[in-house]
Design a protein around this motif. Structure first.
Motif, short mmCIF file in Angstrom:
data_model
loop_
_atom_site.label_atom_id
_atom_site.label_comp_id
_atom_site.label_asym_id
_atom_site.label_seq_id
_atom_site.Cartn_x
_atom_site.Cartn_y
_atom_site.Cartn_z
N HIS A 1 0.81 -1.21 0.00
CA HIS A 1 0.00 0.00 0.00
C HIS A 1 0.85 1.26 0.00
N GLU A 2 1.83 1.28 0.85
CA GLU A 2 2.70 2.46 0.95
C GLU A 2 3.44 2.70 -0.36
N ARG B 1 2.50 1.74 -3.34
CA ARG B 1 1.55 2.19 -4.35
C ARG B 1 1.21 3.67 -4.14
N ARG B 2 1.08 4.05 -2.87
CA ARG B 2 0.79 5.44 -2.55
C ARG B 2 1.88 6.35 -3.10
N ARG C 1 1.77 6.51 -6.92
CA ARG C 1 0.68 7.38 -7.36
C ARG C 1 1.02 8.84 -7.14
#
Lengths: 194, 194
Positions: free
Chosen positions: B124-125, B127-128, B131
């Motif tokens: 998640h981190e 991907r954050r 992005r």
DNA sequence: GGACGATGTTAATCGTCATTAACATCGTCA
DNA sequence: TGACGATGTTAATGACGATTAACATCGTCC
């Protein structure tokens, strides 16, 4: 057993194609080594070993897949590059490659990444076709921009493929036609400015 | 035994980095599942199990690698995008990304392909950050081309990354600086024409 | 000068995977 | 109707690979 072993419906003519399509999807998403024969089988409603009725092994699936892709790209590339007007030829090549990439994102991905996993025997032929396809683009571009040295031209074509093949990662955001137009515009501009 | 077990030279501070570099190369070339812990170990002159002295497992190696890449890209991206003149900001971003891609082709490749193999926790981190990095580009480009709708802008940025990240496949043909100039020219032209 | 932590090594362990074997089923067709 | 080829299925088989266990070695520091 809850279900009989044999299938009644004679979906034989599609079976190989069905397996190739499912394998392409899985190989693209998880990589050749990340997708098992069992995964591929399950994706088409079979068990793993059943695939051996249709292909001699996992590598053979990949080989046939890549050979087919490189043949299709090259064959149509030849046709499009034959257009005498280099400007039109480039557009024709762009239309072709973009349509292929948008319609077959998994194939484009696998074609781009998995050549090393194809057995030697077939790898050479696939590589030859891939190179020949690139050379069609190079030839057209050289007629369009005679001043550009050949190695820079080839590098530009490779970079252009990178742009066009980025489709799998972002195509979701835009509808197909908008994406096609966008890619065409960007690629054409990148190539003619190079 | 022909050679003693322990090493005399205290190359401890480099060891982790050394492993990360070797793993990046192998993951890029063969894919995460195509490279074994043993391969990575061998590449740095160790046996497979030795890696567990430095990382908790194979996935942890990948996770740390991707986290580091995405942090570096994002951090410097933020800095470059801060330039008030959008035109200069875009050039600064281009210079940065191109330099990174040309100097670290393996990292760019892995960063682009292997996110799915990172354990949820860290995915998640990463991907954050990925992005957020894209959004920096989008923001700059939107100031430069206010008329372009946001989704098309984002798609254009993704396509641009495809072009820039194609480096690993073709960089061999040209010297680094020629390639950098070529990529810059093509990308700039593609983005501003989009 | 000996105890300890850091690093390595080799020998299990355990699971997954590709591939093959042995055994059904179904449709066809003589 | 009964043998056969095409397709599938479920059990081996045999590698390989990630991870852990058990056992050294080295440098450091008391």
């Amino acid at each position: 057993m809850t279900s009989p072993a044999g299938r009644t419906t004679p979906e034989a003519p599609t079976r190989r194609a069905e397996i190739l399509a499912a394998a392409a999807e899985l190989f693209a998403r998880r990589g050749f080594h990340g997708a098992s024969i069992g995964d591929v089988g399950r994706a088409v409603g079979l068990t793993g070993p059943a695939l051996y009725r249709h292909f001699s092994g996992k590598e053979a699936v990949l080989a046939e897949m890549l050979l087919d892709i490189s043949q299709r790209l090259h064959a149509e590339g030849l046709r499009r590059a034959a257009e005498p007007e280099p400007d039109r030829a480039l557009d024709a090549l762009l239309h072709w490659h973009i349509a292929f990439a948008l319609d077959n994102p998994a194939l484009i991905t696998v074609h781009e990444r998995e050549l090393d996993n194809v057995p030697e025997a077939q790898r050479h032929e696939i590589r030859r076709l891939q190179r020949a396809y690139v050379e069609e683009w190079v030839r057209v571009l050289r007629r369009l921009r005679p001043g550009l040295p050949e190695d820079r031209t080839r590098a530009a074509v490779h970079a252009c493929f990178g742009l066009l093949n980025s489709t799998p990662y972002s195509a979701a955001a835009l509808d197909r036609d908008s994406m096609a137009v966008l890619l065409h515009t960007m690629a054409r501009s990148a190539l003619t400015t190079a």
